[in-house]
Design a protein around this motif. Structure first.
Motif, PDB file in Angstrom:
ATOM      1  N   ALA A  82      -8.902   9.716  -5.427  1.00 44.24           N
ATOM      2  CA  ALA A  82      -9.733   8.582  -4.495  1.00 44.24           C
ATOM      3  C   ALA A  82      -9.128   7.468  -4.603  1.00 44.24           C
ATOM      4  O   ALA A  82      -8.947   6.457  -3.623  1.00 44.24           O
ATOM      5  CB  ALA A  82     -11.312   8.418  -5.149  1.00 44.24           C
ATOM      6  N   VAL A  83      -8.410   7.057  -5.710  1.00 46.44           N
ATOM      7  CA  VAL A  83      -7.617   5.844  -5.742  1.00 46.44           C
ATOM      8  C   VAL A  83      -6.467   5.796  -4.896  1.00 46.44           C
ATOM      9  O   VAL A  83      -6.059   4.877  -4.205  1.00 46.44           O
ATOM     10  CB  VAL A  83      -7.290   5.390  -7.262  1.00 46.44           C
ATOM     11  CG1 VAL A  83      -6.328   4.225  -7.203  1.00 46.44           C
ATOM     12  CG2 VAL A  83      -8.339   5.287  -8.271  1.00 46.44           C
ATOM     13  N   ALA A  84      -5.740   7.141  -4.953  1.00 45.57           N
ATOM     14  CA  ALA A  84      -4.748   7.282  -3.962  1.00 45.57           C
ATOM     15  C   ALA A  84      -5.103   7.103  -2.608  1.00 45.57           C
ATOM     16  O   ALA A  84      -4.328   6.837  -1.761  1.00 45.57           O
ATOM     17  CB  ALA A  84      -4.199   8.816  -4.344  1.00 45.57           C
ATOM     18  N   GLY A  85      -6.063   7.606  -2.204  1.00 42.63           N
ATOM     19  CA  GLY A  85      -6.500   7.503  -0.716  1.00 42.63           C
ATOM     20  C   GLY A  85      -6.850   6.102  -0.404  1.00 42.63           C
ATOM     21  O   GLY A  85      -6.613   5.667   0.746  1.00 42.63           O
ATOM     22  N   LEU A  86      -7.451   5.319  -1.427  1.00 38.59           N
ATOM     23  CA  LEU A  86      -7.740   4.034  -1.193  1.00 38.59           C
ATOM     24  C   LEU A  86      -6.470   3.106  -1.222  1.00 38.59           C
ATOM     25  O   LEU A  86      -6.303   2.090  -0.292  1.00 38.59           O
ATOM     26  CB  LEU A  86      -8.537   3.333  -2.410  1.00 38.59           C
ATOM     27  CG  LEU A  86      -8.913   1.933  -2.087  1.00 38.59           C
ATOM     28  CD1 LEU A  86      -9.877   1.667  -1.057  1.00 38.59           C
ATOM     29  CD2 LEU A  86      -9.687   1.360  -3.451  1.00 38.59           C
ATOM     30  N   VAL A  87      -5.505   3.416  -2.005  1.00 39.35           N
ATOM     31  CA  VAL A  87      -4.189   2.791  -1.773  1.00 39.35           C
ATOM     32  C   VAL A  87      -3.475   3.018  -0.337  1.00 39.35           C
ATOM     33  O   VAL A  87      -2.968   2.257   0.194  1.00 39.35           O
ATOM     34  CB  VAL A  87      -3.189   2.985  -2.926  1.00 39.35           C
ATOM     35  CG1 VAL A  87      -1.935   2.685  -2.711  1.00 39.35           C
ATOM     36  CG2 VAL A  87      -3.850   2.477  -4.394  1.00 39.35           C
ATOM     37  N   LEU A  88      -3.588   4.408  -0.202  1.00 39.77           N
ATOM     38  CA  LEU A  88      -2.842   4.776   1.067  1.00 39.77           C
ATOM     39  C   LEU A  88      -3.328   4.365   2.213  1.00 39.77           C
ATOM     40  O   LEU A  88      -2.584   3.557   3.197  1.00 39.77           O
ATOM     41  CB  LEU A  88      -2.907   6.111   0.982  1.00 39.77           C
ATOM     42  CG  LEU A  88      -2.280   6.933   2.531  1.00 39.77           C
ATOM     43  CD1 LEU A  88      -0.806   6.642   2.372  1.00 39.77           C
ATOM     44  CD2 LEU A  88      -2.633   8.479   2.356  1.00 39.77           C
ATOM     45  N   LEU A  89      -4.608   4.102   2.373  1.00 38.88           N
ATOM     46  CA  LEU A  89      -5.523   3.611   3.400  1.00 38.88           C
ATOM     47  C   LEU A  89      -5.293   2.133   3.404  1.00 38.88           C
ATOM     48  O   LEU A  89      -5.096   1.590   4.679  1.00 38.88           O
ATOM     49  CB  LEU A  89      -6.929   3.730   3.302  1.00 38.88           C
ATOM     50  CG  LEU A  89      -8.000   3.185   4.387  1.00 38.88           C
ATOM     51  CD1 LEU A  89      -7.367   3.905   6.005  1.00 38.88           C
ATOM     52  CD2 LEU A  89      -9.495   3.421   4.436  1.00 38.88           C
ATOM     53  N   ALA A  90      -5.229   1.522   2.252  1.00 38.80           N
ATOM     54  CA  ALA A  90      -4.816   0.185   2.489  1.00 38.80           C
ATOM     55  C   ALA A  90      -3.521  -0.282   3.103  1.00 38.80           C
ATOM     56  O   ALA A  90      -3.298  -1.275   3.664  1.00 38.80           O
ATOM     57  CB  ALA A  90      -4.835  -0.665   1.140  1.00 38.80           C
ATOM     58  N   LEU A  91      -2.615   0.456   2.743  1.00 35.94           N
ATOM     59  CA  LEU A  91      -1.097   0.402   3.058  1.00 35.94           C
ATOM     60  C   LEU A  91      -0.927   0.571   4.670  1.00 35.94           C
ATOM     61  O   LEU A  91      -0.528  -0.217   5.366  1.00 35.94           O
ATOM     62  CB  LEU A  91      -0.173   1.405   2.338  1.00 35.94           C
ATOM     63  CG  LEU A  91       0.208   1.218   1.117  1.00 35.94           C
ATOM     64  CD1 LEU A  91       0.963   2.174   0.405  1.00 35.94           C
ATOM     65  CD2 LEU A  91       0.987  -0.181   0.903  1.00 35.94           C
ATOM     66  N   ILE A  92      -1.759   1.637   5.127  1.00 31.27           N
ATOM     67  CA  ILE A  92      -1.792   1.942   6.531  1.00 31.27           C
ATOM     68  C   ILE A  92      -2.486   0.834   7.484  1.00 31.27           C
ATOM     69  O   ILE A  92      -1.837   0.409   8.277  1.00 31.27           O
ATOM     70  CB  ILE A  92      -2.566   3.288   6.647  1.00 31.27           C
ATOM     71  CG1 ILE A  92      -1.749   4.230   6.335  1.00 31.27           C
ATOM     72  CG2 ILE A  92      -2.827   3.400   8.355  1.00 31.27           C
ATOM     73  CD1 ILE A  92      -2.526   5.804   6.374  1.00 31.27           C
ATOM     74  N   VAL A  93      -3.541   0.239   6.783  1.00 27.45           N
ATOM     75  CA  VAL A  93      -4.203  -0.887   7.559  1.00 27.45           C
ATOM     76  C   VAL A  93      -3.329  -2.135   7.438  1.00 27.45           C
ATOM     77  O   VAL A  93      -3.191  -2.745   8.378  1.00 27.45           O
ATOM     78  CB  VAL A  93      -5.567  -1.198   6.848  1.00 27.45           C
ATOM     79  CG1 VAL A  93      -6.048  -2.511   7.522  1.00 27.45           C
ATOM     80  CG2 VAL A  93      -6.586  -0.067   7.003  1.00 27.45           C
ATOM     81  N   LEU A  94      -2.888  -2.423   6.289  1.00 29.21           N
ATOM     82  CA  LEU A  94      -1.748  -3.574   6.108  1.00 29.21           C
ATOM     83  C   LEU A  94      -0.619  -3.529   7.208  1.00 29.21           C
ATOM     84  O   LEU A  94      -0.246  -4.447   7.789  1.00 29.21           O
ATOM     85  CB  LEU A  94      -1.349  -3.421   4.649  1.00 29.21           C
ATOM     86  CG  LEU A  94      -0.173  -4.865   4.510  1.00 29.21           C
ATOM     87  CD1 LEU A  94      -0.906  -6.291   4.493  1.00 29.21           C
ATOM     88  CD2 LEU A  94       0.313  -4.736   3.235  1.00 29.21           C
ATOM     89  N   VAL A  95      -0.046  -2.283   7.305  1.00 33.11           N
ATOM     90  CA  VAL A  95       1.220  -2.163   8.369  1.00 33.11           C
ATOM     91  C   VAL A  95       0.506  -2.285   9.710  1.00 33.11           C
ATOM     92  O   VAL A  95       1.338  -3.077  10.398  1.00 33.11           O
ATOM     93  CB  VAL A  95       1.838  -0.686   7.982  1.00 33.11           C
ATOM     94  CG1 VAL A  95       3.005  -0.426   9.085  1.00 33.11           C
ATOM     95  CG2 VAL A  95       2.450  -0.962   6.781  1.00 33.11           C
ATOM     96  N   ALA A  96      -0.561  -1.792  10.085  1.00 32.88           N
ATOM     97  CA  ALA A  96      -0.996  -1.809  11.361  1.00 32.88           C
ATOM     98  C   ALA A  96      -1.371  -3.287  11.559  1.00 32.88           C
ATOM     99  O   ALA A  96      -1.274  -3.515  12.936  1.00 32.88           O
ATOM    100  CB  ALA A  96      -2.245  -0.852  11.379  1.00 32.88           C
ATOM    101  N   VAL A  97      -1.920  -3.978  10.710  1.00 33.63           N
ATOM    102  CA  VAL A  97      -2.315  -5.296  10.919  1.00 33.63           C
ATOM    103  C   VAL A  97      -1.148  -6.145  11.166  1.00 33.63           C
ATOM    104  O   VAL A  97      -0.991  -7.274  11.922  1.00 33.63           O
ATOM    105  CB  VAL A  97      -3.422  -5.737   9.992  1.00 33.63           C
ATOM    106  CG1 VAL A  97      -3.686  -7.108  10.186  1.00 33.63           C
ATOM    107  CG2 VAL A  97      -4.950  -5.016  10.295  1.00 33.63           C
ATOM    108  N   VAL A  98      -0.423  -6.464  10.129  1.00 35.88           N
ATOM    109  CA  VAL A  98       0.743  -7.191   9.835  1.00 35.88           C
ATOM    110  C   VAL A  98       2.154  -6.726  10.687  1.00 35.88           C
ATOM    111  O   VAL A  98       2.794  -7.823  10.892  1.00 35.88           O
ATOM    112  CB  VAL A  98       1.146  -7.475   8.422  1.00 35.88           C
ATOM    113  CG1 VAL A  98       2.300  -8.511   8.060  1.00 35.88           C
ATOM    114  CG2 VAL A  98      -0.062  -7.892   7.378  1.00 35.88           C
ATOM    115  N   GLY A  99       1.970  -5.534  10.864  1.00 35.67           N
ATOM    116  CA  GLY A  99       3.508  -5.280  11.369  1.00 35.67           C
ATOM    117  C   GLY A  99       3.682  -6.004  12.805  1.00 35.67           C
ATOM    118  O   GLY A  99       4.902  -6.296  13.059  1.00 35.67           O
TER     119      GLY A  99
END
Length: 285
Positions: free
Chosen positions: A23-40
């Protein structure tokens, strides 16, 4: 010496969630995807529809690290900008689906009788409809756009949540604390939204989390069929527009496909973790 205060259920649930590596790995992965999609897109300001190289250039080509599609558009830039649309559709469509499902399910489970019978017949009607076909009809009738895609996904994906909410409300509505609230004069609106719903929220939160992944896959399917917003880049559109070149230009399909896979995987891992963390029996164990 006073006894230490017992941890709140919320703290226990959070602690159990954080002890779940998947679950923590999923949370970290989703946070990275959202960060890249928003900031990229802010860091790399470009037009995802602009032709930036020779068609079907492989990854590693100069100035196009992830290659180009059949029109010469940069796959990397399209991936950054497409993430925004895909995640936005997934989140908003899931929110609409859960809102409709919880509202109808709560009313059916609380009132029962004729109200329950009527709302469940409506739910069964939508449940037996071919979801993809109905969504295609809605999008086609009102022209493909971000709004119509979100509405079509929300309108076809709420019955499961409605049935879950109905079951939870029927289980909780006759418990002692609900009867006590009713005895002191609480109205139906307060009983539904402020008394019963907070005590039935755990499985609904899990359902809402998983609905995001389902909405992302649904949007990808519509875009693959050419029913997404033509003026908005999305991962599904990237796959759909390049599907004829999957053997000669695998990167144009595999890269956005991998992005969808990783996003849905992350959401599923979070949903499984929440299911375990919000289950009182598992917390006691």
């Amino acid at each position: 010496m006073p006894l230490p205060a017992a941890p709140s259920p919320a703290r226990e649930a959070l602690a159990m969630f954080m002890r779940n590596p998947a679950a923590v790995a999923g949370l970290v992965l989703l946070a990275l995807i959202v960060l890249v999609a928003v900031v990229g897109p802010w860091l790399v300001q470009a037009d995802p529809f602009e032709i930036r190289g020779a068609p079907l250039s492989p990854p590693g080509t100069e100035d196009v690290w992830l290659g180009t599609d059949q029109l010469g558009r940069d796959v990397g830039i399209a991936l950054l900008y497409g993430g925004r649309a895909t995640l936005l559709v997934g989140a908003v469509a899931a929110l609409l689906s859960v809102t409709i499902g919880v509202t109808l399910g709560a009313l059916a489970g609380f009132y029962g009788g004729r109200v329950d019978a009527l709302l469940m017949r409506v739910t069964e009607f939508f449940q037996v409809l071919p979801a993809l076909l109905f969504a295609m009809v809605v999008v086609t009738l009102f022209s493909p756009s971000l709004v119509t895609v979100v509405l079509s996904i929300g309108l076809v994906s709420w019955p499961g949540t409605a049935r879950l909410a109905r079951a939870e409300f029927m289980k909780v509505r006759d418990l002692e604390f609900v009867r006590a609230e009713r005895a002191i004069g609480a109205g139906n609106a307060r009983l539904i939204w402020k008394v019963i719903l907070p005590n039935a929220i755990a499985p609904l939160v899990v359902s809402a989390t998983l609905a995001v992944g389902s909405a992302i896959l649904f949007e990808a399917g519509l875009s693959f069929l050419g029913l997404g917003d033509p003026n908005l880049m999305s991962w599904g559109m990237m796959i759909g527009s390049s599907r004829q070149y999957v053997l000669s230009a695998w990167w144009a399909v595999a890269i956005p496909g991998a992005a969808i896979f990783l996003t849905v995987l992350a959401v599923s891992l979070i949903g499984d973790g929440l299911n375990d963390a919000l289950n009182p029996k598992l917390r006691e164990r």
